[in-house]
Design an enzyme around this catalytic site. Structure first.
Site, short mmCIF file in Angstrom:
data_model
loop_
_atom_site.label_atom_id
_atom_site.label_comp_id
_atom_site.label_asym_id
_atom_site.label_seq_id
_atom_site.Cartn_x
_atom_site.Cartn_y
_atom_site.Cartn_z
N GLU A 61 27.80 48.79 28.28
CA GLU A 61 26.42 48.75 27.79
C GLU A 61 25.66 50.01 28.12
O GLU A 61 24.89 50.53 27.31
CB GLU A 61 25.71 47.52 28.37
CG GLU A 61 26.09 46.20 27.71
CD GLU A 61 27.45 45.68 28.12
OE1 GLU A 61 27.95 44.73 27.47
OE2 GLU A 61 28.02 46.23 29.10
N HIS A 130 25.75 34.05 30.66
CA HIS A 130 25.48 34.27 29.24
C HIS A 130 24.25 33.52 28.76
O HIS A 130 24.04 33.39 27.55
CB HIS A 130 26.67 33.81 28.39
CG HIS A 130 27.96 34.51 28.68
ND1 HIS A 130 28.71 34.24 29.81
CD2 HIS A 130 28.64 35.45 27.99
CE1 HIS A 130 29.80 34.99 29.80
NE2 HIS A 130 29.78 35.73 28.71
#
Length: 325
Positions: A61, A130
């Site tokens: 990321e 998540h």
């Protein structure tokens, strides 16, 4: 002509329309190309626009958000997809220390027209890594615009104004909304500086955003059956926050409850409640209520996940507590 469109399809259409309109628009992220996106949002876009404009990235990321920042500075209009808000923490330095600051630190010379999309929220049994709702963390940072589309129209209409912004814009898409559908007549850009009154009422203001808007609307329907007329505000934009719409609503209803999937401590609901208390105190007939997630990592087990999250029953109970208290 009215057509039925899903939230997922609205996002895909918005990106595709933007890419057809301007060749500077590119999409990058994990699995956005050949796989069609983790939530199938970019399905088919690689075939239409090719690998130069729809780019699968390595699983880093920090690296691909940094690449997006560089591309934006270099003249492109990148849309960067991060698979889930939890993973955005790996790019926190790039987002907060670089993207958010460069326009200011350069005296307006270095623009960063970057859009970062990410899934947020729980309700899908994906466990703690998540499922968290961290929008409020980013809403704390000057230099960022933070959007939380809760409707099909906003899922489509927020993208083009975000691409037009010289500062970075973060779009948080609640994971439970992708399959939701709505009948739409016409799609176009929307105002990304204002909240919306989704339901008018006179007895209490329910304030939600993203995945909690539906909870607020359902709670309003239940409250109507109990003789309580609830107004529902969809914040839509967490930064800059539209104070005026909030204060005008509280002036009409004299009570407010904020529904936020974030944890109560240090949550965005706390910011909303504080602003109402600071600027609309004399319009209030009761303290501002808050319904938030339990102070635990989001559980995996379905019954525990449900117990940890805001729901209609908790919102109704909070409103009745304000009335009775």
């Amino acid at each position: 002509m009215t057509t039925k469109l899903s939230y997922r399809e609205a996002l895909r259409r918005a990106m595709s329309d933007a890419m057809r309109l301007d060749e500077r628009v590119v999409l990058m992220g994990e699995d956005v190309g050949a796989y069609g996106g983790c939530y199938a949002v970019s399905l088919g876009m690689l075939e239409e626009f090719g690998p130069e404009r729809v780019r699968d990235t390595p699983l880093s990321e920090s690296a691909f958000v940094g690449a997006g920042i560089g591309a934006a500075i270099g003249g492109l209009l990148p849309i960067v997809e991060i698979m889930t808000v939890n993973f955005s923490l790996l790019a926190l330095d790039q987002i907060v220390n670089n993207a958010a600051t460069l326009l200011h630190m350069s005296g307006g010379q270095t623009k960063v027209p970057l859009v970062i999309r990410m899934t947020t929220g729980a309700g899908r049994q994906l466990a703690a890594q998540h499922s968290h709702s961290l929008e409020g963390w980013y809403a704390h940072v000057p230099g960022l615009t933070v959007l939380t589309p809760a409707t099909v129209e906003d899922a489509y209409g927020m993208l083009q104004p975000a691409l037009d912004d010289p500062d970075p814009v973060l779009i948080f898409e609640h994971g439970t909304l992708y399959a939701s559908e709505a009948d739409v007549d016409e799609l176009g850009p929307v105002d990304i500086s204002r909240a919306r009154v989704r339901r008018s009422g006179s007895d209490v203001t329910l304030i939600g955003f993203g995945g909690t808007l539906g909870i607020a609307l359902d709670a309003a329907e239940q409250l109507a059956g109990r003789g309580i007329d609830a107004e529902v505000i969809d914040l839509r934009v967490l930064r800059p926050l539209d104070d005026r719409t909030l204060f005008e609503s509280v002036a009409r209803t004299h009570r407010a409850v904020v529904v936020d999937e974030g944890w109560r401590s240090g949550s965005f609901s706390a910011e909303v409640a504080a602003r109402i208390a600071e600027h609309a105190f004399y319009d209030l007939d009761a303290p501002v209520g808050r319904v938030c997630s339990a102070e635990v990592p989001i559980p995996y087990a379905q019954h525990m996940e449900r117990a940890a999250l805001p729901n209609v029953e908790r919102v109704v109970a909070a409103v009745e507590g304000l009335r009775d208290g």
